[in-house]
Design an enzyme around this catalytic site. Structure first.
Site, PDB file in Angstrom:
ATOM      1  CE1 TYR A  62      -3.831   2.607   0.584  1.00  0.00           C
ATOM      2  CE2 TYR A  62      -1.691   3.434   2.135  1.00  0.00           C
ATOM      3  CZ  TYR A  62      -3.000   4.081   1.492  1.00  0.00           C
ATOM      4  OH  TYR A  62      -3.868   4.714   1.498  1.00  0.00           O
ATOM      5  CG  HIS A  92      -4.369  14.269  -1.943  1.00  0.00           C
ATOM      6  ND1 HIS A  92      -4.677  13.068  -3.501  1.00  0.00           N
ATOM      7  CD2 HIS A  92      -5.008  13.156  -1.221  1.00  0.00           C
ATOM      8  CE1 HIS A  92      -5.332  11.562  -2.827  1.00  0.00           C
ATOM      9  NE2 HIS A  92      -5.333  11.709  -1.792  1.00  0.00           N
ATOM     10  CG  ASN A 204      -0.221   9.817   5.229  1.00  0.00           C
ATOM     11  OD1 ASN A 204      -0.549   8.180   5.427  1.00  0.00           O
ATOM     12  ND2 ASN A 204      -1.910  10.049   5.315  1.00  0.00           N
ATOM     13  CE1 TYR A 288     -17.792  32.998  45.231  1.00  0.00           C
ATOM     14  CE2 TYR A 288     -18.736  31.465  43.492  1.00  0.00           C
ATOM     15  CZ  TYR A 288     -18.716  32.005  44.992  1.00  0.00           C
ATOM     16  OH  TYR A 288     -19.668  31.139  45.684  1.00  0.00           O
ATOM     17  NE  ARG A 291     -14.375  34.932  47.468  1.00  0.00           N
ATOM     18  CZ  ARG A 291     -15.471  34.626  47.691  1.00  0.00           C
ATOM     19  NH1 ARG A 291     -14.957  33.158  48.584  1.00  0.00           N
ATOM     20  NH2 ARG A 291     -16.720  35.386  47.832  1.00  0.00           N
ATOM     21  CG  PHE A 335      -3.184   8.797   9.243  1.00  0.00           C
ATOM     22  CD1 PHE A 335      -5.055   8.096   9.269  1.00  0.00           C
ATOM     23  CD2 PHE A 335      -2.965   6.817   8.545  1.00  0.00           C
ATOM     24  CE1 PHE A 335      -5.350   7.095   9.634  1.00  0.00           C
ATOM     25  CE2 PHE A 335      -3.657   5.992   8.688  1.00  0.00           C
ATOM     26  CZ  PHE A 335      -5.642   6.440   8.880  1.00  0.00           C
ATOM     27  CD  GLU A 421      -9.277   7.531   3.570  1.00  0.00           C
ATOM     28  OE1 GLU A 421      -9.452   9.385   4.217  1.00  0.00           O
ATOM     29  OE2 GLU A 421      -7.844   7.696   3.473  1.00  0.00           O
TER      30      GLU A 421
END
Length: 535
Positions: A62, A92, A204, A288, A291, A335, A421
């Site tokens: 792959y 991409h 990646n 608050y 403090r 990744f 994915e």
């Protein structure tokens, strides 16, 4: 007060294991040069040999001899590998929206180079050196902010970065935008031709979300100190007490961030004549937002400390897929941006709270029902002048905007690549939201600083025209009294840039000046020169 870029001496050596947030900041913001450590060069060359052996054997692996994502089962002939890499980057590079700023692009580039320096990605040494050349020659690819779902890493942003290496895309050089090839030529560089595995190796990973996150956390750590300084100035102006910051109180609940903030407040308020002037008053306790500064500021510090721990692991991590270990190649999921996504959502919430409590202190300063005798909206001539009335509106607006931005990105997922994915992190969205909250926080703190300076002058009778009358609490003389030693220095520094508001001026300009001082870090630096390094 304006940050000047300076070329630091020496180079940051990348070995894939020892980069720090300070190193990221130095390369990104100060243009420090980088180089590869000897062991990194050796490991890179070793893993590349494994890729070349796979190509020669024509094994199906792959990302080396196959397509990507859903096309994992499509065998690619080694003779087509160059075409595959070019097509990969072009397809991409689908980012959208505005581009990341220059410093963030430098951080992303640095982190991708450092990940490759670990030597598990199978990329050639010459290509990694080209990434370093982008940094050292100040060539900054245009990288759109939007388009990453955070798995398989930051594919779209990193593809835009990588395009410039092959002479495509666009980049900034010397403040001008050029096509990728022209940008390289401006520095005497030629595009590289990517070979098998290299397109994937460059893209990646989690470097976009982590680069943004690293700069956010580093800057936020400084703002935590700034919040202590400005909050202490507000306390002085409101005639608050430092009793709640006693060491024994915080040792009884010893969260490290809380302890650190309490130490800072005690240091800043030391030798305060204002606090001494009302030591025996009948006021029982402060609100608050005054403090509980150590508890609230401290909790934000804890979140930042956790984020630093996660990010310093991530900036030295191998996030490629597949990874090469000796002669073996394994597909896995390093990744996936979930660690960064979760922690940056945490940072977003923590910074939102730092802004939230700051705005509540601002409200106490401008509200005559809460300010222990200060004039409404901190102006002597109310009605004719509105004073700091609308500055508090602006702070309230940003705090509410932060509440929307703080909704966690990491709880969302959407499948991509035809459900191959099927769970993604949204980590880049989480980091970008934290960055935007950080920007709002700077302004909110700046507005509190504006109000605290004005209130301190009104309280003590300083910097006023006409009758030098102070605004005491009933029965307490504050005329001419000095605040704590740290606050005196903070006041002197701030008053170099922000003048007393004797009558209404353009408030947008006042807010810009205060924000710029907060962002510059000069307030912290000047105080630390006097009292020592704050916790």
């Amino acid at each position: 007060m304006i940050r000047n870029r300076s070329q630091a001496t020496g180079r940051v050596l990348l070995d894939g294991n020892s980069l720090t947030l300070e190193g990221v900041y130095d390369v990104s913001r100060n243009d420090r040069e980088v180089d590869l450590a000897k062991e990194a060069r050796e490991q890179i060359e070793s893993s590349r040999k494994t890729v070349e052996q796979i190509l020669e054997s024509r094994k199906v692996v792959y990302g080396i001899t196959t397509g990507f994502g859903k096309f994992k089962d499509v065998f690619i002939d080694p003779e087509d590998s160059q075409t595959l890499q070019r097509n990969f980057l072009r397809s991409h590079a689908a980012g959208i929206g505005p581009s990341f700023d220059r410093d963030t692009v430098r951080a992303i580039t640095l982190l991708r180079a450092n990940a490759l320096a670990k030597g598990f990605s199978g990329i050639r040494l010459s290509v990694v050196r080209m990434l370093l050349s982008l940094l050292n020659e100040k060539i900054h690819p245009l990288v759109p902010e939007q388009g990453s779902v955070g798995s398989s890493g930051d594919l779209a942003p990193l593809s835009h970065l990588a395009l410039v290496l092959v002479g495509e895309g666009e980049a900034e050089v010397d403040g001008k935008i050029y096509p990728g090839k022209k940008a390289l030529q401006k520095r005497g560089l030629a595009p590289v031709t990517l070979l098998a595995k290299e397109g994937l190796a460059l893209t990646n990973g989690t470097q976009a979300m982590t680069g943004v996150g690293a700069l956010v956390v580093k800057e936020a750590e400084q703002l935590a100190k700034t919040a202590d300084i400005i909050g202490a100035m507000t306390l002085e102006s409101l005639l608050g007490t430092d009793t709640a910051f006693r060491e024994d109180i915080h040792e009884a609940r010893p969260h490290p961030g809380q302890l650190a903030s309490a130490i800072n407040l005690r240091t800043l308020l030391a030798e305060s004549e204002l606090i001494e002037s009302h030591a025996d008053c009948d006021m029982v306790q402060d609100a608050y937002s005054i403090r509980c500064m150590p508890q609230v500021h401290g909790a934000t510090r804890q979140a930042l400390a956790h984020a630093r721990q996660v990010l310093e692991i991530e900036i030295n991590a191998a996030t490629d897929n597949p990874l090469i270990f000796g002669q073996q190649v394994y597909s896995a999921g390093n990744f996936h941006g979930q660690p960064v996504a979760l922690v940056m959502d945490y940072v977003a919430a923590a910074l939102s709270e730092l802004a939230d409590i700051s705005e509540r202190r601002t409200e106490r300063l401008v509200n005559p029902h809460l300010s222990n005798g200060l004039p409404a909206f901190l102006t002597r001539n109310g009605g004719l002048n509105s004073g700091l009335m609308i500055a508090q509106y602006s702070a309230a607006s940003l705090v509410s905007e932060n509440k929307s931005l703080a909704h966690p990105a990491s709880v969302d997922s959407i499948p991509t690549s035809a459900n191959q994915e099927d769970h993604v992190s949204m980590g880049t969205i989480a980091s970008r939201k934290a960055r935007d909250i950080l920007a709002n926080l700077k302004t909110v703190l700046g507005i509190e600083l504006l109000c605290a300076l004005q209130a301190l002058d009104l309280r003590t009778g300083r910097n006023q025209t006409g009758e030098p009358r102070a605004y005491p609490r009933e029965g307490i003389d504050t005329l001419g009294k000095l605040p704590g030693v740290g606050i005196r220095r903070a006041y002197e520094t701030a008053r170099k840039y922000i003048k007393y508001l004797d009558e209404d001026r353009l408030m947008a300009d006042e807010i810009k000046s205060a924000r710029a001082l907060v962002e510059s870090g000069e307030l912290v630096t000047s105080v630390e020169e006097l009292v020592g390094t704050l916790a």
